[in-house]
Motif scaffolding. Structure first.
Motif, PDB file in Angstrom:
ATOM      1  N   ASP A  31       8.718   3.159  -8.729  1.00  0.00           N
ATOM      2  CA  ASP A  31       7.833   2.023  -8.472  1.00  0.00           C
ATOM      3  C   ASP A  31       6.450   2.501  -8.045  1.00  0.00           C
TER       4      ASP A  31
ATOM      5  N   ARG B 274       8.986  -6.187  -8.030  1.00  0.00           N
ATOM      6  CA  ARG B 274       7.611  -6.648  -8.171  1.00  0.00           C
ATOM      7  C   ARG B 274       6.921  -6.385  -6.843  1.00  0.00           C
ATOM      8  N   GLY B 275       5.771  -5.821  -6.907  1.00  0.00           N
ATOM      9  CA  GLY B 275       5.096  -5.539  -5.646  1.00  0.00           C
ATOM     10  C   GLY B 275       3.692  -5.058  -5.870  1.00  0.00           C
ATOM     11  N   SER B 276       3.059  -4.667  -4.765  1.00  0.00           N
ATOM     12  CA  SER B 276       1.686  -4.190  -4.878  1.00  0.00           C
ATOM     13  C   SER B 276       1.384  -3.224  -3.744  1.00  0.00           C
TER      14      SER B 276
ATOM     15  N   LYS C 114      -2.095  -1.862  -1.426  1.00  0.00           N
ATOM     16  CA  LYS C 114      -3.520  -2.060  -1.141  1.00  0.00           C
ATOM     17  C   LYS C 114      -3.985  -0.845  -0.351  1.00  0.00           C
TER      18      LYS C 114
ATOM     19  N   GLN D 258      -6.562  -2.989  -4.641  1.00  0.00           N
ATOM     20  CA  GLN D 258      -5.162  -3.396  -4.672  1.00  0.00           C
ATOM     21  C   GLN D 258      -4.632  -3.192  -6.083  1.00  0.00           C
TER      22      GLN D 258
ATOM     23  N   GLU E 237      -1.070  -3.481  -8.737  1.00  0.00           N
ATOM     24  CA  GLU E 237       0.299  -3.956  -8.917  1.00  0.00           C
ATOM     25  C   GLU E 237       1.198  -2.760  -9.159  1.00  0.00           C
TER      26      GLU E 237
END
Lengths: 265, 385
Positions: free
Chosen positions: A111, A156-158, A160, A173, A175
């Motif tokens: 990820d 699913r994430g991000s 920053k 930021q 994804e």
């Protein structure tokens, strides 16, 4: 969060000497270490895992002895190590290296990928961004601070981060999946733990060949490297240092005069 | 010399050395000058699992023995005795729980100690009870479900910083030494406070304070062992910990010796590095020989203890006595061979010499160690007849 950290085993440049005749590094008898920037990448990955859960895999491409670098990463708390190795990888430039590493990452899935900004032997700072391009994912280089990271059950994430630029700091930021390369300011790498060291002795290091990551010998190693080395030389030592003499006022006067002559003032 | 350490023992030594070199050496002078407690280093030691070395695996430790603890203490001591005293005093305070605690007490305290989450201190010494431990005046009066503690413990290492205290107090003064008992007292118990931080000659990174008990009520189940066993708890604890003080002696002496060698190779007088002179060579040769002899005694004593032997009092006293008298001589001579430089704070050997002095005093003065050794010699001779 599944995190992959790309690391490189490099000669400890504090110990390296240069052969004045050939202009090349004298590598014999020089201890190998994990590239110092990659230590910060490992720490970043471990910090994110400790906070968010998941697993950290250290990946390196190199000869069999590069296994030592993976074991050192495991002694710091990395969960497992993956060695991309085989004669076919020898002589790789950054493009061939990135192709191989991205193939390995694709094989295990990740990820987030964390790399040091550059290696202290080659100093190109190309491999991290190139790996991201091969994987077709966003990347942020020169990360000096991770502001926040999140991931849900469907991956699913991000993330920053603050990116260190010449003229200041960008807040970016991205994804997930994404790749970041990190600078020293990010953190202080932890020391190994005793359990980590014991674990590092026992853990089996997985090995992958070019065939196992779906690459043909033509696209990796020397064959897959378009870079051509034209010349290697030792830069001439910088000279011209001059110690000014006399009283403080005389010295300042002489310095100002010289700077004006050189059009620095 | 090769002491035939196992691979894991080598790992412990290497890890402790890495912490010493990377985390302790750069800050030791500042810690000494500011008399600052080394919390940052304690956190590093915790993260490296070194607090769990001698604690059984079932309580979250690594289940190792005296030799492993000795190796870690030696390496930390080579960098800073103030830091290693803090670490070793934690072990000292833990032994009463380890040796005499009930399964419930062990479960309650040991996992946090092993993880380095809570620091421990041992409270035996008082103003009138130093070498004469029989002079203890702190009392523990049983009142229903509680013991009520009154009195003052003096010069307690980790006092005020630790969260768990193992304390010896008189539960029945009329019985003399047989009237002492051991207790666990947690910080923040009402009636438990601390005196001022002592200002010391050396080991200044370590904290030394009074423990003050004023009608301090602790649950009855905080007693370690049975009532009246306090002296046995204290003596068995010191039997276990003494070799660690010997390891501190070996460590600080090695640290000072390494500085002396480095210095004498580079310092030039009369046209030669001073290591070329026989006067210096003989001092260095004596120092190295004494360090090696002490190390051999300390390591072997630790191994003997780990073998499960129970007659360890005499040898552990010998290891403490020999290694710490040696440490005082070697650190003093390190200052001597370095001359004026050795006396200056720019170099670490003056601190090592100041620090080493405590080793001959704490955990039983070296005069008391000689008493202990002699008492055992007399007992052995009487038995042999």
């Amino acid at each position: 969060m599944r995190i992959a950290v790309c690391i490189k085993q490099v000669p400890d440049t504090a110990e390296v000497k240069i052969n004045r005749e050939t202009g090349t590094l004298v590598r014999e008898g020089v201890p190998s270490i994990i590239n110092p920037y990659d230590m910060h990448a490992i720490e970043a990955a471990l910090g994110l895992r400790d906070a968010l859960g998941g697993k950290v895999t250290a990946i390196t491409m190199g000869p069999p002895q590069a296994e030592a670098a993976l074991r050192e990463a495991i002694s710091m708390g990395v969960d497992d190590g993956l060695l991309v190795t085989g004669r076919e990888f020898a002589g790789a430039d950054t493009l061939a290296t990135s192709r191989a590493l991205s193939g390995a990452i694709r094989a295990i899935g990740a990820d987030l990928i964390v790399c040091g900004k550059q290696a202290i032997d080659g100093d190109t700072a190309q491999v991290g961004p190139e790996v991201a391009e091969f994987l077709d994912i966003p990347h942020v280089s020169y990360v000096r601070k991770i502001i926040e990271a999140e991931i849900d059950h469907e991956a699913r994430g991000s993330i920053k981060v603050e990116r260190l630029m010449d003229e200041g700091v960008d807040v970016v930021q991205a994804e997930l999946p994404a790749l970041i390369t990190v600078v020293r300011e990010l953190n202080t790498p932890r020391l190994p733990s005793l359990r980590g060291k014991i674990n590092a002795k026992k853990t089996e290091i997985k090995k992958l060949s070019a065939a196992e990551i779906g690459l043909t010998p033509e696209v990796v190693g020397f064959n897959g490297s378009p870079t051509q080395v034209k010349k290697i030389f030792t830069p001439a030592p910088r000279c011209g240092r001059r110690v000014l003499e006399g009283g403080l006022e005389e010295q300042v006067e002489a310095l100002v005069k010289e700077l004006m002559e050189k059009k620095c003032l | 010399m090769d002491y035939f350490l196992s691979e894991e023992q080598m790992m412990i030594k290497e890890l402790a050395r890495q912490i010493a070199v990377e985390k302790i050496v750069p800050v030791r002078q500042e810690l000494d000058e500011k008399e600052e407690f080394p919390w940052e280093i304690m956190r590093v030691l915790a993260g490296s699992d070194l607090f769990g070395l001698f604690i059984p695996e079932e309580f979250g430790g690594l289940g190792k023995g005296s030799l492993e603890l000795t190796l870690a203490v030696e390496e930390l001591s080579a960098a800073c005795l103030g830091v290693s005293t803090t670490y070793a005093a934690n072990a000292l305070g833990t032994y009463p729980i380890l040796l005499f605690g009930t399964p419930e007490q062990k479960q309650k305290y040991l996992p946090d100690i092993a993880a380095g989450k809570r620091l421990v201190a041992f409270g035996l010494t008082e103003a009138n009870a130093g070498s004469d431990a029989g002079g203890i005046q702190t009392t523990a009066r049983l009142e229903g479900g509680h013991y009520v503690l009154n009195g003052t413990k003096q010069w307690i290492t980790n006092g005020g910083e630790a969260e768990i205290y193992t304390v010896i107090a008189m539960s029945d003064k009329s019985k003399g030494p047989r009237g002492a008992s051991a207790f666990v007292v947690e910080k923040d118990t009402p009636g438990f406070s601390f005196g001022k931080k002592e200002r010391k000659m050396g080991i200044r990174a370590s904290a030394t304070r009074e423990l003050v008990f004023e009608d301090c009520r602790i649950p009855r189940e905080n007693i370690l062992g049975r009532e009246g066993m306090g002296f046995i708890v204290a003596m068995k604890t010191l039997d276990s910990s003494r070799v660690g003080v010997g390891a501190q002696g070996v460590g600080v002496a090695q640290g000072a010796f390494d500085e002396a060698i480095k210095f004498t190779r580079s310092r030039v007088q009369f046209g030669h590095p001073i290591i070329a002179f026989q006067a210096i060579q003989h001092m260095l040769a004596d120092m190295a020989t004494e360090i090696e002899a002490a190390r051999a005694l300390v390591y072997h004593t630790a191994r003997y203890m780990d073998s499960g032997a129970n007659d360890v009092t005499k040898v552990s006293a010998m290891a403490k006595l020999f290694a710490t008298d040696m440490a005082m001589r070697v650190t003093t001579n390190a200052v001597q061979v370095m001359g004026g430089s050795g006396y200056m704070r720019e170099y670490p050997v003056e601190k090592m010499m100041r620090d080493a002095k405590i080793l001959q005093i704490y955990e039983g003065t070296n005069q008391i160690q000689r008493n202990v050794i002699a008492q055992n010699l007399i007992k052995e001779a009487a038995k042999a007849k």
